[in-house]
Design an enzyme around this catalytic site. Structure first.
Site, PDB file in Angstrom:
ATOM      1  N   LYS B 196       0.836  -1.207   0.000  1.00 40.24           N
ATOM      2  CA  LYS B 196       0.000   0.000   0.000  1.00 40.24           C
ATOM      3  C   LYS B 196       0.873   1.260   0.000  1.00 40.24           C
ATOM      4  CE  LYS B 196      -1.876   2.637   3.119  1.00 40.24           C
ATOM      5  NZ  LYS B 196      -1.714   3.946   2.492  1.00 40.24           N
ATOM      6  N   GLY B 248       6.836   4.476   8.548  1.00 42.85           N
ATOM      7  CA  GLY B 248       6.015   5.674   8.703  1.00 42.85           C
ATOM      8  C   GLY B 248       6.202   6.256  10.085  1.00 42.85           C
ATOM      9  N   SER B 249       5.167   6.923  10.566  1.00 45.70           N
ATOM     10  CA  SER B 249       5.303   7.630  11.834  1.00 45.70           C
ATOM     11  C   SER B 249       5.240   6.661  13.010  1.00 45.70           C
ATOM     12  CB  SER B 249       4.192   8.671  11.969  1.00 45.70           C
ATOM     13  OG  SER B 249       2.962   8.019  12.168  1.00 45.70           O
ATOM     14  N   THR B 250       5.846   7.067  14.115  1.00 48.14           N
ATOM     15  CA  THR B 250       5.829   6.257  15.328  1.00 48.14           C
ATOM     16  C   THR B 250       4.392   6.092  15.834  1.00 48.14           C
ATOM     17  OG1 THR B 250       8.064   6.937  15.885  1.00 48.14           O
ATOM     18  CG2 THR B 250       6.706   6.160  17.702  1.00 48.14           C
ATOM     19  N   GLU B 251       3.600   7.143  15.649  1.00 41.89           N
ATOM     20  CA  GLU B 251       2.210   7.122  16.070  1.00 41.89           C
ATOM     21  C   GLU B 251       1.436   5.982  15.385  1.00 41.89           C
ATOM     22  OE1 GLU B 251       0.723  10.975  15.109  1.00 41.89           O
ATOM     23  OE2 GLU B 251      -1.348  10.343  15.454  1.00 41.89           O
ATOM     24  N   GLY B 253       2.773   3.495  13.825  1.00 43.85           N
ATOM     25  CA  GLY B 253       3.458   2.247  14.174  1.00 43.85           C
ATOM     26  C   GLY B 253       2.878   1.639  15.441  1.00 43.85           C
ATOM     27  N   GLU B 270       9.715   0.616  10.773  1.00 50.39           N
ATOM     28  CA  GLU B 270      10.760   1.623  10.560  1.00 50.39           C
ATOM     29  C   GLU B 270      10.061   2.963  10.764  1.00 50.39           C
ATOM     30  OE1 GLU B 270      12.690   4.257   9.511  1.00 50.39           O
ATOM     31  OE2 GLU B 270      12.915   3.619   7.422  1.00 50.39           O
ATOM     32  N   CYS B 304      13.266  10.045   7.798  1.00 52.47           N
ATOM     33  CA  CYS B 304      13.189   9.552   9.174  1.00 52.47           C
ATOM     34  C   CYS B 304      14.557   9.585   9.840  1.00 52.47           C
ATOM     35  CB  CYS B 304      12.602   8.152   9.193  1.00 52.47           C
ATOM     36  SG  CYS B 304      13.322   7.084   7.957  1.00 52.47           S
ATOM     37  N   GLU B 402       9.850  14.981  16.388  1.00 54.09           N
ATOM     38  CA  GLU B 402      10.256  14.919  14.986  1.00 54.09           C
ATOM     39  C   GLU B 402       9.445  15.933  14.185  1.00 54.09           C
ATOM     40  OE1 GLU B 402       9.250  11.302  12.811  1.00 54.09           O
ATOM     41  OE2 GLU B 402      11.176  11.434  11.785  1.00 54.09           O
TER      42      GLU B 402
END
Lengths: 307, 492
Positions: B196, B248-251, B253, B270, B304, B402
């Site tokens: 995706k 993508g973002s930690t959020e 993730g 990642e 990142c 970030e």
């Protein structure tokens, strides 16, 4: 200007300048990736032409060859009289009077001459000084000297420094260009230190190479030298010139050099007063590209004189 | 830092090199509508799911994109399962390798088109897509093509087999490169994939679908579904997926990690970062400047592993910042398709606002804001000029969070210990750089950093043979190198 004096603490500083090869190469690659088109190209090609020290430095040089060179220096391409003349002709000392005769008294084209036991620089200092004085006396406006690379590599900064300072004095009013012969210095760290040394000793220009040793003027070396000029200017306000010489044969590589100069030293260095190309065949390709921009197509390279 | 007195010598860098426009002219038509690639077929998707993707450099609509729903995702997963069972999972590695080599070569052949599409879709300069993204994309396929028939050596002493169907969710900052990072190891190891792309950058993935078809990759081995969060959730939740790889973002993730807990699905993540760029006084300073530039302004800082915190040894801080500013004043900001552009557009209006918000927060918390470039920032499109925030402290939001933009927070330190402490004082741990010419210090500091990647006298350097990935909240699992194979292999 009084003669510069050597101080060991200064030498320490010259050698503390550090250069990282890999990132220097990356920076140069970015300059090479600049794409110079249309009006910008027209302008920079003409500027590059006006910055050439048209050079002949061969054992077989003769008055006839020097006369031909001078004609080309004043008017590189008769079909386009509006083009600028080159900055200077660069010849051996015995050829200086012939160049003077060919160019005439008020010529805007300067006469540069290599002196100081060119190209090795391994003659005794009094002879070098004598050579410089005589060459200036014969009419040279600019002296291109070589440093004693052997002394530099063996750590004798003082000797190199004092030779440059003495020669600067012997030049009187003539402009002094100091050739580092970077192809023999081996590392960019050495180039950084030698550039700082030469500038401190009184060089008006620093120059990469004699043209007799390969590699000659690589852009990595050039960047390190430009950075040394920048440091000195920011610290003292004195603007030292730069002259890459040897191996610059194409208009494209000349334009890449100008990118590096503009992005390192800014617009005040985009002038023959402060930047020169030591070259001979470069002029042919510059003319070829200039005519291509005017005509809309490439002419045969034979349209432009070889010498 | 120190203002220069007017009498100080200054270099006239800004405007020293006026250049004519140099647009990349390679034609790369943008389709009006993008659907999905399922079972080897390009399908248009549902009309009612269409949304608009915008061109970052202009803010104008670029194309219409269909979003896949759970049913379409199910079709993609089913196609992947069937391809895994029927052809791909059992195919000899040497055969799989041939497909990967073919894909790699075709990418090289069409790299200019891909670069143009990527620059228009993402907003990043053509200089980067042409010289960095695309060469790396091809290199990843070449690298993992070489592994396909050597998997007996991937985990010493163990026999391995593929995991099955991998769901791969990729970000918008390096759309095609992230697709390559995910696809190449998955395919080399015999897995099949549902990929995706990010909703703001769907173009190059669909062109990659075309290339996969040209390479005659068996239908269903790679499936691509477009869409935003809901499509991603459908893929993550699908019971037929054996492994999720997310960048993508930690959020997000965290959401995915929660959603897959207890499902038996394998995960690699990642995520975000707040990389430290540590510059010691004994560094090669001009090259360190170059590294700082590469670290934070590459891809407009939307990286990142960006070096978004600059840690300078206090004694050289003022002089180093002067150097850095001089270099920034030669960076050209503008049209991403111009070959001379150094800094392009941010990817979306949301990202633009986010970055502007952070600059404002920095200012409110006491930062001095400095912005520079060689030319004026375009009024139209999502542009932010290279930005330095000085006078910030470890407690400031702009140092902790970030930003994902061309914004560098500048801090100082006095000793190596302090540099290490400050660099590690973050919840992230993805990448860092250390600049010094003293080798012993370099090794000492590099090993003390809690960071998945440490560059020694470099920044943002990538190679398919080198594993990349994070620690702490920057994620887990590695991509690239031999370690990049492991997430896609079961030990038999």
């Amino acid at each position: 200007m009084s003669t510069a004096t050597f101080r060991p603490s200064d030498a320490q500083q010259w050698h503390s300048a550090r250069v990282d090869n890999a990132t220097t190469a990356r920076r140069v690659a970015r300059a090479r990736a600049r794409s110079i088109k249309t009006e910008a190209k027209d302008r920079l090609l003409r500027l590059a032409l006006s910055m050439v020290d048209l050079t002949t430095l061969e054992g077989a040089d003769s008055p006839g060859r020097v006369r031909a060179l001078c004609r080309k220096a004043v008017q590189p391409f008769a079909e386009m009289p509006e083009l600028p003349h080159v900055a200077a002709v660069c010849v051996y000392p015995t050829m200086v009077p012939w160049a003077g005769q060919a160019l005439g008294a008020d010529s805007p084209v300067k006469i540069a001459s290599v002196a100081t036991g060119f190209p090795s620089g391994l003659t005794p200092l009094p002879i070098k000084l004598e050579e410089v004085q005589r060459t200036v006396g014969l009419g040279a406006d600019e002296i291109d000297m070589v440093i004693d690379r052997g002394a530099f590599l063996s750590g004798d900064d003082q000797r190199v420094f004092e030779e440059i300072a003495a020669i600067k004095e012997a030049c009187g009013g003539a402009t002094l260009k100091v050739i580092l012969e970077t192809g023999e210095l081996g590392t960019l760290d050495h180039v950084a230190a030698a550039s700082r040394l030469a500038i401190a000793a009184g060089a008006d220009f620093i120059k990469t190479s004699t043209g007799k040793i390969k590699p000659a003027a690589t852009m990595e070396v050039g960047l390190v030298m430009l950075e040394a000029i920048r440091e000195h200017f920011l610290a003292t306000g004195r603007a030292v010139g730069m002259k890459p010489a040897g191996g610059i044969r194409t208009a494209k590589s000349a334009l890449h050099w100008l990118v590096l100069v503009a992005e390192t030293l800014g617009s005040d260095w985009m002038t023959p007063e402060r930047f020169r190309f030591g070259a001979s065949s470069l002029v042919g390709d510059l003319l070829h590209q200039i005519a291509r921009r005017t005509d809309g197509h490439y002419a045969s390279p034979r349209r432009f004189s070889v010498d | 830092m120190n203002q220069q007195k007017p009498s100080d010598p200054t270099l006239k860098l800004r405007g020293a090199l006026p250049l004519a426009p140099a647009p990349e002219r390679c034609p790369a038509p943008v389709p009006e509508r993008l659907g999905h690639f399922i079972g080897g077929e390009v399908v248009p998707g549902r009309d009612e799911s269409l949304f608009t993707s915008y061109e970052p450099a202009t803010g104008e609509p670029l194309c219409q994109v269909a979003a896949a729903d759970a049913e379409e995702v199910d079709r993609a997963v089913t196609a992947a399962r069937s391809a895994f069972d029927r052809v791909w999972g059992g195919m000899p590695g040497a055969e799989r390798g041939k497909y990967l080599y073919r894909i790699a070569r075709r990418i090289q052949e069409r790299s200019r088109e891909l670069a143009v599409l990527e620059s228009r879709d993402n907003g990043k300069p053509i200089r980067e897509t042409r010289d960095v993204d695309l060469p790396l994309v091809a290199a990843h396929f070449f690298y993992y093509a070489g592994w396909a028939d050597k998997l007996d050596y991937a985990i010493p002493g163990q026999r391995v087999r593929p995991v099955g169907v991998a769901g791969q969710i990729i970000p918008w900052n390096f759309p095609l490169l992230m697709a390559a990072w995910k696809l190449a190891p998955a395919l080399a190891t015999g897995n099949t994939v549902v990929l995706k792309p990010a909703e703001t950058t769907p173009l190059t993935a669909m062109m990659l679908a075309e290339i996969l078809a040209e390479a005659e990759l068996p239908p269903g081995v790679v499936n691509i579904v477009n869409g935003a969060g809901a499509t991603g959730a459908a893929l993550v939740d699908h019971p037929g997926v054996d492994k999720i790889a997310f960048t993508g973002s930690t959020e997000v993730g965290r959401i995915i990690t929660r959603a897959t807990a207890g499902s038996g699905k394998r995960l690699t993540m990642e995520l975000g970062g707040k990389g430290a760029n540590i510059v010691f006084a004994d560094a090669a300073l001009d090259q360190a400047v170059e590294g700082v530039i590469d670290g934070i302004f590459f891809n407009q800082g939307q990286v990142c592993c960006a070096g978004s915190r600059l840690l300078i040894e206090e004694g050289i801080a003022a002089a180093f910042l002067d150097r850095l500013k001089r270099r920034i004043e030669t960076l050209r900001i503008g049209d991403p398709l111009d070959k001379n552009t150094d800094v392009g557009a941010l990817n979306s209006v949301e990202q633009l606002q986010r970055v502007q918000r952070y600059i404002e927060i920095g200012r409110r918390q006491g930062a001095a804001v400095w912005q520079g470039s060689a030319c004026p920032t375009p009024e139209q499109g999502y542009f932010v000029a290279p930005t330095l925030l000085t006078g910030v402290q470890q407690t400031d939001t702009v140092v902790r969070e970030e930003i994902f933009g061309p914004v560098l927070s500048v801090l100082t330190f006095r000793t190596p210990d302090e540099a290490i402490r400050k660099a590690n004082d973050t919840e992230y741990g993805l990448a860092a750089s250390v600049w010094t010419e003293k080798a012993s210090k370099l090794f000492e500091v590099a090993h003390a950093l809690n960071s998945g990647v440490v560059w020694a006298n470099g920044a943002n350097l990538f190679d398919p043979a080198s594993p990349f990935g994070g620690m702490r909240h920057s994620g887990f699992g590695r991509e690239g190198g031999i370690a990049g194979l492991w997430p896609y292999l079961e030990i038999q």
